[in-house]
Design an enzyme around this catalytic site. Structure first.
Site, mmCIF file in Angstrom:
data_model
loop_
_atom_site.group_PDB
_atom_site.id
_atom_site.type_symbol
_atom_site.label_atom_id
_atom_site.label_comp_id
_atom_site.label_asym_id
_atom_site.label_seq_id
_atom_site.Cartn_x
_atom_site.Cartn_y
_atom_site.Cartn_z
ATOM 1 N N HIS A 72 8.680 -44.861 -10.881
ATOM 2 C CA HIS A 72 8.939 -44.275 -9.557
ATOM 3 C C HIS A 72 7.981 -44.769 -8.475
ATOM 4 O O HIS A 72 8.290 -44.670 -7.296
ATOM 5 C CB HIS A 72 8.950 -42.747 -9.643
ATOM 6 C CG HIS A 72 10.244 -42.205 -10.172
ATOM 7 N ND1 HIS A 72 10.753 -40.979 -9.817
ATOM 8 C CD2 HIS A 72 11.166 -42.750 -11.023
ATOM 9 C CE1 HIS A 72 11.912 -40.779 -10.440
ATOM 10 N NE2 HIS A 72 12.167 -41.831 -11.187
ATOM 11 N N ASP A 73 6.811 -45.303 -8.849
ATOM 12 C CA ASP A 73 5.973 -45.965 -7.848
ATOM 13 C C ASP A 73 6.532 -47.364 -7.569
ATOM 14 O O ASP A 73 6.859 -47.688 -6.433
ATOM 15 C CB ASP A 73 4.512 -46.035 -8.322
ATOM 16 C CG ASP A 73 3.569 -46.425 -7.178
ATOM 17 O OD1 ASP A 73 3.852 -46.058 -6.011
ATOM 18 O OD2 ASP A 73 2.551 -47.102 -7.431
ATOM 19 N N GLY A 92 7.008 -50.485 -3.783
ATOM 20 C CA GLY A 92 6.531 -51.242 -4.929
ATOM 21 C C GLY A 92 5.322 -50.597 -5.571
ATOM 22 O O GLY A 92 4.969 -49.455 -5.254
ATOM 23 N N ASP A 128 2.248 -49.820 -5.554
ATOM 24 C CA ASP A 128 1.120 -49.769 -4.620
ATOM 25 C C ASP A 128 0.401 -48.428 -4.609
ATOM 26 O O ASP A 128 -0.430 -48.168 -3.740
ATOM 27 C CB ASP A 128 1.603 -50.117 -3.202
ATOM 28 C CG ASP A 128 2.649 -49.128 -2.698
ATOM 29 O OD1 ASP A 128 2.936 -48.121 -3.396
ATOM 30 O OD2 ASP A 128 3.199 -49.362 -1.596
ATOM 31 N N HIS A 148 14.143 -43.684 -22.083
ATOM 32 C CA HIS A 148 14.660 -42.315 -22.226
ATOM 33 C C HIS A 148 14.643 -41.866 -23.688
ATOM 34 O O HIS A 148 14.905 -40.707 -23.985
ATOM 35 C CB HIS A 148 16.062 -42.198 -21.620
ATOM 36 C CG HIS A 148 16.064 -42.257 -20.111
ATOM 37 N ND1 HIS A 148 17.200 -42.374 -19.354
ATOM 38 C CD2 HIS A 148 15.050 -42.213 -19.213
ATOM 39 C CE1 HIS A 148 16.896 -42.399 -18.062
ATOM 40 N NE2 HIS A 148 15.587 -42.312 -17.947
ATOM 41 N N ASP A 187 17.349 -38.085 -26.832
ATOM 42 C CA ASP A 187 17.801 -38.487 -28.173
ATOM 43 C C ASP A 187 17.206 -37.493 -29.160
ATOM 44 O O ASP A 187 16.461 -36.597 -28.749
ATOM 45 C CB ASP A 187 17.517 -39.972 -28.498
ATOM 46 C CG ASP A 187 16.090 -40.254 -28.947
ATOM 47 O OD1 ASP A 187 15.256 -39.326 -29.010
ATOM 48 O OD2 ASP A 187 15.797 -41.426 -29.251
ATOM 49 N N THR A 221 14.971 -37.746 -31.354
ATOM 50 C CA THR A 221 13.558 -37.918 -31.719
ATOM 51 C C THR A 221 12.670 -38.101 -30.478
ATOM 52 O O THR A 221 12.088 -39.171 -30.283
ATOM 53 C CB THR A 221 13.381 -39.139 -32.651
ATOM 54 O OG1 THR A 221 14.012 -40.263 -32.021
ATOM 55 C CG2 THR A 221 14.001 -38.912 -34.026
#
Ligand code: HEM
Ligand SMILES: *[C@@H]1O[C@H](CO)[C@@H](O)[C@H](O)[C@H]1NC(C)=O
Length: 404
Positions: A137-138, A152, A154, A263, A281, A283
């Protein structure tokens, strides 16, 4: 090839969930490995290839060792993972010897991160999975041709407060606070936020059993300018939109699926609030390739929450073959680990324009955990089947599921 060949052997025993991924230097030690390697080469052809940042314009003759290393990863000539490099000796953190070595302080930070990211079952916890998502997410706020540019890897997710101010970052508040704590503790040693965020993501990955050891570079520039909005994916989006969005970040359809495989460790809290901490999932906290199989399957265990976006990609003709390939037992685990690592190195450098001046510090990372025994397998199966709601919290913490 020093970093590359990934000869894991993997045993998926029935009953006791055991995966053994042994690493060694020689293909010849593994019968059948040649075939696997050619399969890998074929799949690598589908991965992202373009150069990024300053590497797009610098002539080869001006490239530093780092510049060449990153160029080779981005173009598919070198591996993005490194299962074996080690720090030989760690000088005291306040010593001048430590100050002279650009990677030294990062060893301290990486060790502290890892300690915060693993529970008593040996699974990775909420900080590990959130850190992986934080890194995305950055960095993922960058797109080619975006005007105004910016975004980006940063550190702006922390430094501009995007973590708290943007709904897309729900679920990341705790890890953002922890990154702030680490920054407060280590900034006097020259540790920057953008690098901290990306280190937390790669430590978070390798802290999960079977998680690849993704090569780590330091030297990103920090920014407190808010990143452009609207460049992170919606979990409701269709495959077309998602593939286009990632293409604008130089990430191919195969690369997107490889990254999405993270994920595998996830336990969502905000996508379906009524089912907070239900996994993607069966596990959670283990970096296995079950995620791909179970996302494809119409008969997945009822405990799973599947994101509409994940299902859309699993069903699209452009991306479904990757779900099938990466989900396919040992070969899939190997192929995916390599693909993930290369694509994550790329993701971690989006919007970075001084790559040639960076330094590789992969050797500070915790060891790769190539095998995992689930001591609470029976309870985990019960949980996947939809029973034992109380296991959610233990799983969140990476802890052994307690007896009732
Ligand atoms: C199609 C693109 C993607 C979409 C739509 C998407 C969406 C989501 C959503 C909705 C969640 C659950 C958040 C919550 O409710 O708590 C999540 C979790 C997560 N995502 Fe993604 N994601 C995408 C790609 C990625 C990529 C590229 C990465 C990293 C390489 C990533 C890493 C993670 C991780 C590790 C979690 C688990 C976080 C936790 O359990 O705390 N995702 N994602
Ligand atoms: C990709 O970038 C182009 C050019 O900036 C833009 O027109 C397009 O909408 C972008 N695609 C997505 C899905 O964001």
């Amino acid at each position: 090839m020093a970093n590359g060949i990934l000869p894991f052997t993997m045993r998926l025993a029935t009953g006791l969930c055991t995966a053994v991924l042994a690493t060694a230097g020689l293909t010849t030690a593994f019968p059948g490995m040649d075939k696997t390697m050619s399969e890998l080469q074929k799949r690598q052809g589908d991965l992202s290839k373009s150069l990024l940042g300053d590497l797009e314009t610098l002539p080869d003759k001006d490239l530093t060792a780092t510049g060449k290393a990153v160029r080779d990863i981005l173009t598919g000539k070198a591996e993005g993972l490194d299962l074996s490099s080690q720090v030989k000796r760690v000088p005291p953190k306040t010593s001048s010897e430590c100050a002279k070595d650009k990677c030294c302080i990062w060893k301290y930070v990486a060790d502290e991160m890892r300690d915060a990211m693993v529970g008593t079952a040996g699974r990775c916890n909420n900080f590990a999975r959130a850190a992986v998502r934080l890194g995305f997410h950055d960095a993922g706020t960058w797109a080619r041709g975006n005007v105004p540019s910016g975004g980006g890897a940063d550190g702006s997710i922390i430094l501009a407060g995007e973590c708290e101010s943007r709904r897309s970052n729900d679920g990341l508040h705790e890890i953002c606070d922890l990154v702030r704590t680490w920054h407060a503790k280590y900034k006097e040693y020259g540790v920057g936020v953008a690098d901290l965020v990306q280190l937390s993501a790669v430590v978070g990955t390798v802290a999960c059993p079977l998680g690849p050891r993704v090569r780590f570079f330091v030297g990103r520039r920090d920014s407190s300018e808010p990143a452009p909005e609207g460049l992170l994916p919606s979990p409701k989006a269709d495959a077309d939109k998602l593939i286009g969005l990632f293409a604008n970040k130089t990430i191919s359809a195969a690369g997107l699926v490889a990254l999405l495989g993270s994920h595998t460790v996830s336990q969502q809290r905000f996508y379906d609030k009524g089912r907070a901490l239900d996994p993607q999932d069966s596990t959670p906290g283990v970096w296995d390739n079950l995620y791909f199989k179970e996302t494809l399957s119409s008969k997945a265990p009822p405990r799973l929450v599947k994101f509409a976006s994940d299902v859309n990609l699993a069903n699209d003709a452009r991306t479904r073959p990757m779900f099938e390939a990466y989900g396919n037992s040992l070969k899939g685990q190997i192929t995916w680990s390599q693909a993930y690592a290369r694509e994550y190195v790329r993701l971690s450098l989006l919007g970075v324009y001084n790559i040639n001046d960076m330094t590789e510090c992969t050797r500070v990372l915790p060891n790769f955990m190539g095998s995992f025994d689930s001591v609470d397998k029976a309870k985990l199966d019960e949980f996947a089947a939809g029973e034992l709601d109380s296991a959610r919290v233990a799983l969140m913490n990476g802890d052994v599921i307690p007896d009732l």
